[in-house]
Scaffold this motif. Structure first.
Motif, PDB file in Angstrom:
ATOM      1  N   ARG A 284     -26.484   5.285  18.577  1.00 53.08           N
ATOM      2  CA  ARG A 284     -25.383   5.179  17.615  1.00 53.08           C
ATOM      3  C   ARG A 284     -24.623   6.498  17.518  1.00 53.08           C
ATOM      4  O   ARG A 284     -25.161   7.572  17.747  1.00 53.08           O
ATOM      5  N   ARG A 285     -23.356   6.405  17.125  1.00 48.13           N
ATOM      6  CA  ARG A 285     -22.489   7.566  16.972  1.00 48.13           C
ATOM      7  C   ARG A 285     -21.503   7.278  15.847  1.00 48.13           C
ATOM      8  O   ARG A 285     -21.556   6.220  15.225  1.00 48.13           O
ATOM      9  N   VAL A 286     -20.593   8.184  15.582  1.00 43.86           N
ATOM     10  CA  VAL A 286     -19.531   7.981  14.603  1.00 43.86           C
ATOM     11  C   VAL A 286     -18.196   8.352  15.252  1.00 43.86           C
ATOM     12  O   VAL A 286     -18.156   8.972  16.309  1.00 43.86           O
ATOM     13  N   TRP A 287     -17.105   7.964  14.586  1.00 46.97           N
ATOM     14  CA  TRP A 287     -15.762   8.269  15.060  1.00 46.97           C
ATOM     15  C   TRP A 287     -14.987   9.011  13.979  1.00 46.97           C
ATOM     16  O   TRP A 287     -15.108   8.699  12.785  1.00 46.97           O
ATOM     17  N   VAL A 288     -14.172   9.970  14.393  1.00 52.35           N
ATOM     18  CA  VAL A 288     -13.210  10.597  13.503  1.00 52.35           C
ATOM     19  C   VAL A 288     -11.872   9.900  13.711  1.00 52.35           C
ATOM     20  O   VAL A 288     -11.283   9.961  14.801  1.00 52.35           O
ATOM     21  N   TYR A 289     -11.433   9.195  12.676  1.00 55.50           N
ATOM     22  CA  TYR A 289     -10.160   8.465  12.710  1.00 55.50           C
ATOM     23  C   TYR A 289      -9.748   8.280  11.259  1.00 55.50           C
ATOM     24  O   TYR A 289     -10.418   7.591  10.488  1.00 55.50           O
ATOM     25  N   ALA A 290      -8.675   8.914  10.859  1.00 54.24           N
ATOM     26  CA  ALA A 290      -8.329   9.024   9.445  1.00 54.24           C
ATOM     27  C   ALA A 290      -8.051   7.669   8.806  1.00 54.24           C
ATOM     28  O   ALA A 290      -7.539   6.746   9.457  1.00 54.24           O
ATOM     29  N   GLN A 291      -8.366   7.558   7.520  1.00 52.85           N
ATOM     30  CA  GLN A 291      -8.098   6.330   6.781  1.00 52.85           C
ATOM     31  C   GLN A 291      -6.614   5.968   6.843  1.00 52.85           C
ATOM     32  O   GLN A 291      -6.263   4.783   6.900  1.00 52.85           O
ATOM     33  N   THR A 292      -5.745   6.975   6.826  1.00 52.91           N
ATOM     34  CA  THR A 292      -4.315   6.684   6.917  1.00 52.91           C
ATOM     35  C   THR A 292      -3.992   5.892   8.184  1.00 52.91           C
ATOM     36  O   THR A 292      -3.152   4.986   8.163  1.00 52.91           O
ATOM     37  N   GLU A 293      -4.675   6.215   9.280  1.00 50.01           N
ATOM     38  CA  GLU A 293      -4.399   5.522  10.534  1.00 50.01           C
ATOM     39  C   GLU A 293      -5.004   4.125  10.536  1.00 50.01           C
ATOM     40  O   GLU A 293      -4.405   3.182  11.069  1.00 50.01           O
ATOM     41  N   VAL A 294      -6.193   3.979   9.956  1.00 46.59           N
ATOM     42  CA  VAL A 294      -6.797   2.650   9.810  1.00 46.59           C
ATOM     43  C   VAL A 294      -5.856   1.739   9.035  1.00 46.59           C
ATOM     44  O   VAL A 294      -5.590   0.590   9.416  1.00 46.59           O
ATOM     45  N   VAL A 295      -5.333   2.253   7.928  1.00 49.56           N
ATOM     46  CA  VAL A 295      -4.445   1.457   7.080  1.00 49.56           C
ATOM     47  C   VAL A 295      -3.159   1.100   7.822  1.00 49.56           C
ATOM     48  O   VAL A 295      -2.683  -0.043   7.761  1.00 49.56           O
ATOM     49  N   LYS A 296      -2.570   2.047   8.531  1.00 52.40           N
ATOM     50  CA  LYS A 296      -1.350   1.755   9.297  1.00 52.40           C
ATOM     51  C   LYS A 296      -1.594   0.635  10.303  1.00 52.40           C
ATOM     52  O   LYS A 296      -0.764  -0.277  10.459  1.00 52.40           O
ATOM     53  N   ASP A 297      -2.717   0.696  11.007  1.00 57.75           N
ATOM     54  CA  ASP A 297      -3.028  -0.325  12.003  1.00 57.75           C
ATOM     55  C   ASP A 297      -3.178  -1.699  11.352  1.00 57.75           C
ATOM     56  O   ASP A 297      -2.659  -2.706  11.860  1.00 57.75           O
ATOM     57  N   LEU A 298      -3.900  -1.758  10.238  1.00 58.31           N
ATOM     58  CA  LEU A 298      -4.144  -3.037   9.570  1.00 58.31           C
ATOM     59  C   LEU A 298      -2.862  -3.597   8.950  1.00 58.31           C
ATOM     60  O   LEU A 298      -2.622  -4.810   8.999  1.00 58.31           O
ATOM     61  N   ILE A 299      -2.036  -2.736   8.374  1.00 58.69           N
ATOM     62  CA  ILE A 299      -0.778  -3.202   7.788  1.00 58.69           C
ATOM     63  C   ILE A 299       0.134  -3.777   8.878  1.00 58.69           C
ATOM     64  O   ILE A 299       0.744  -4.840   8.705  1.00 58.69           O
ATOM     65  N   ALA A 300       0.233  -3.080  10.001  1.00 61.70           N
ATOM     66  CA  ALA A 300       1.084  -3.566  11.086  1.00 61.70           C
ATOM     67  C   ALA A 300       0.644  -4.956  11.550  1.00 61.70           C
ATOM     68  O   ALA A 300       1.481  -5.845  11.769  1.00 61.70           O
ATOM     69  N   LEU A 301      -0.663  -5.170  11.683  1.00 57.62           N
ATOM     70  CA  LEU A 301      -1.158  -6.478  12.084  1.00 57.62           C
ATOM     71  C   LEU A 301      -0.887  -7.530  11.021  1.00 57.62           C
ATOM     72  O   LEU A 301      -0.491  -8.660  11.317  1.00 57.62           O
ATOM     73  N   GLN A 302      -1.102  -7.155   9.770  1.00 61.85           N
ATOM     74  CA  GLN A 302      -0.928  -8.101   8.676  1.00 61.85           C
ATOM     75  C   GLN A 302       0.522  -8.575   8.569  1.00 61.85           C
ATOM     76  O   GLN A 302       0.799  -9.762   8.380  1.00 61.85           O
ATOM     77  N   LEU A 303       1.444  -7.638   8.703  1.00 64.41           N
ATOM     78  CA  LEU A 303       2.850  -8.000   8.579  1.00 64.41           C
ATOM     79  C   LEU A 303       3.347  -8.755   9.814  1.00 64.41           C
ATOM     80  O   LEU A 303       4.313  -9.524   9.725  1.00 64.41           O
ATOM     81  N   LYS A 304       2.688  -8.563  10.944  1.00 69.73           N
ATOM     82  CA  LYS A 304       3.108  -9.236  12.166  1.00 69.73           C
ATOM     83  C   LYS A 304       2.701 -10.704  12.176  1.00 69.73           C
ATOM     84  O   LYS A 304       3.522 -11.589  12.458  1.00 69.73           O
ATOM     85  N   ASP A 305       1.432 -10.984  11.878  1.00 71.75           N
ATOM     86  CA  ASP A 305       0.981 -12.373  12.012  1.00 71.75           C
ATOM     87  C   ASP A 305      -0.068 -12.780  10.987  1.00 71.75           C
ATOM     88  O   ASP A 305      -0.720 -13.810  11.143  1.00 71.75           O
ATOM     89  N   GLY A 306      -0.225 -11.985   9.943  1.00 72.86           N
ATOM     90  CA  GLY A 306      -1.285 -12.285   8.985  1.00 72.86           C
ATOM     91  C   GLY A 306      -0.793 -13.023   7.766  1.00 72.86           C
ATOM     92  O   GLY A 306       0.386 -13.364   7.647  1.00 72.86           O
ATOM     93  N   PRO A 307      -1.682 -13.287   6.821  1.00 70.75           N
ATOM     94  CA  PRO A 307      -1.314 -13.916   5.557  1.00 70.75           C
ATOM     95  C   PRO A 307      -0.484 -12.958   4.707  1.00 70.75           C
ATOM     96  O   PRO A 307      -0.347 -11.783   5.035  1.00 70.75           O
ATOM     97  N   PRO A 308       0.065 -13.438   3.602  1.00 71.27           N
ATOM     98  CA  PRO A 308       0.981 -12.607   2.805  1.00 71.27           C
ATOM     99  C   PRO A 308       0.360 -11.305   2.311  1.00 71.27           C
ATOM    100  O   PRO A 308      -0.783 -11.274   1.845  1.00 71.27           O
ATOM    101  N   LEU A 309       1.139 -10.237   2.433  1.00 65.13           N
ATOM    102  CA  LEU A 309       0.787  -8.922   1.906  1.00 65.13           C
ATOM    103  C   LEU A 309       1.969  -8.473   1.052  1.00 65.13           C
ATOM    104  O   LEU A 309       3.053  -8.221   1.579  1.00 65.13           O
ATOM    105  N   LEU A 310       1.763  -8.411  -0.253  1.00 66.49           N
ATOM    106  CA  LEU A 310       2.846  -8.083  -1.179  1.00 66.49           C
ATOM    107  C   LEU A 310       2.683  -6.649  -1.666  1.00 66.49           C
ATOM    108  O   LEU A 310       1.728  -6.331  -2.376  1.00 66.49           O
ATOM    109  N   PHE A 311       3.604  -5.769  -1.286  1.00 64.09           N
ATOM    110  CA  PHE A 311       3.633  -4.417  -1.821  1.00 64.09           C
ATOM    111  C   PHE A 311       4.376  -4.426  -3.158  1.00 64.09           C
ATOM    112  O   PHE A 311       5.239  -5.279  -3.407  1.00 64.09           O
TER     113      PHE A 311
END
Length: 391
Positions: A95-122
């Motif tokens: 096992r290992r770990v990864w350094v990848y900032a939460q800001t980048e995780v959120v950007k990736d998930l938001i982009a997917l959600q807005l592209k083809d996911g269920p409603p995301l209301l800001f």
């Protein structure tokens, strides 16, 4: 508006849950009180466990992480002017770990959600969760100046410690456990290449220090400071001088310096709310538990919560088996308390408390020496740091 799962909070936990549910064919709606810019810039954790990385890949959000994330096979402990490396793969079966900032995780998930996911209301501010003990909870929220209601079969609070979901668990039902620490972290971002290949956790008579990174060109560093510290009292030169002193080891290692672009003070505490479910309302992430950051568990615990919940809801949908859903709180709390204990261990072993006695300092050094000299002690640290498999 009605949906199967109403998710309060568009941080990493809420967004990951939405993606996992979407891929299981379960409809949901995500309500996020802040705007997109704020959410994508919110600085938090940067260490991802293997199980979190696996879940992001399963949610379709692993492509940029695999390209840009920094895989780490260990950490370095510094104490008494010496260093000790804890090698994760050799101690944990790979096992290992990864350094990848939460800001980048959120950007990736938001982009997917807005592209083809269920409603995301800001800008959808949750006001209350009502009828939590009934078969159909309702989330009252304000969006674009109008108060509205989202009814759902299940409501999930991923809205943090100060969110409204926690209040859905009645006072006579919930139990809260808390510990506060007599110090904080001064965290800084600096435009300078990291001075190390892996994270450095330093015990020092002057206080704790941590050297981390956000990318090959950006360093993330922390200093233990007194509670109530004003970042303005720490000019850049003072920060670099103090980091130099706390990271000092016998040898030729040098701390690289560069422009500091951000400073913030992070208070430290532990908190757990039980149970993590009431009726058809579920709590996940900071809404249910908070850990001090020394163990790198906050984001990973939140991810583990929603992975367990998504699997349980998928199981109910495909087979009608409600067992995993009924066991959600107990399942998650076992992992939460293990992480709370590890975070407490890392915090109290590495930090110097105000007025700490020489006896207590010697106990800390003895514990660090044991990790440096005992494979069993090092393996326990490595297993906790990389996180147990979710199964």
């Amino acid at each position: 508006m009605h949906t199967t799962v109403g998710i309060i909070g568009g941080g990493p936990a809420g967004l990951l849950l939405a993606r996992l549910l979407h891929r299981s064919g379960i409809d949901c709606v995500v309500l996020e009180g802040r705007d997109r810019t704020y959410v994508e810039r919110r600085q938090r954790a940067g260490i991802l466990e293997q199980s979190t990385v696996d879940a992001l890949r399963a949610a379709g959000a692993g492509a940029r992480l695999d390209r840009e994330g920094l895989a780490h096979d260990g950490i370095e402990l510094r104490f008494d002017r010496r260093s000790c490396r804890v090698d994760f793969p050799s101690l944990t079966g790979g096992r290992r770990v990864w350094v990848y900032a939460q800001t980048e995780v959120v950007k990736d998930l938001i982009a997917l959600q807005l592209k083809d996911g269920p409603p995301l209301l800001f800008g959808a501010e949750a006001l209350a969760v009502e009828d939590a003990g009934t078969g159909r909870p309702a989330v009252r929220y304000r969006h674009r100046g109008r108060e509205q209601t989202l009814t759902c079969d299940y409501a999930v609070g991923c809205d943090g410690f100060h969110g409204v979901a926690r209040a859905a668990v009645p006072a006579g039902v919930r139990r809260a456990y808390e510990r506060t620490y007599p110090y904080s972290w001064l965290g800084v971002l600096a435009d300078v290449a990291p001075s190390c290949d892996e994270l450095i956790y330093a015990h020092s008579p002057r206080g704790f220090a941590l050297h981390s990174m956000r990318s090959p060109a950006v360093s993330r560093l922390y200093l233990q400071v007194p509670n109530g510290t004003d970042p303005a009292d720490w000019p850049d030169e003072r920060i670099w001088d103090e980091l130099d002193a706390r990271f000092a080891v016998d040898g030729d290692w040098t701390l690289g310096r560069g422009p500091i672009t951000a400073k913030a003070v992070l208070p430290m505490r532990s908190h757990v709310l039980e149970p993590m479910r009431y009726g058809r309302v579920f709590l996940a992430g900071d809404a249910a538990h908070i850990v001090p950051p020394a163990g790198a568990k906050g984001l990973n615990l939140a991810a583990a919560d929603v992975i367990v919940l998504a699997r349980a809801l998928a199981r109910l949908r495909t087979s009608g088996d409600a067992g995993p859903l009924d066991a959600y709180s107990d399942t998650c709390l076992r992992r939460v308390w293990r992480a709370e204990h590890f975070s407490y261990f890392m915090t109290t072993t590495l930090h110097t408390a105000p007025g700490q006695s020489p006896f207590d300092t010697r106990l800390q050094l003895a514990q660090l020496e044991r990790i440096a000299s005992s494979r069993h002690a090092a393996a326990e640290l490595a297993e906790n740091y990389t996180g147990p498999p979710l199964g």
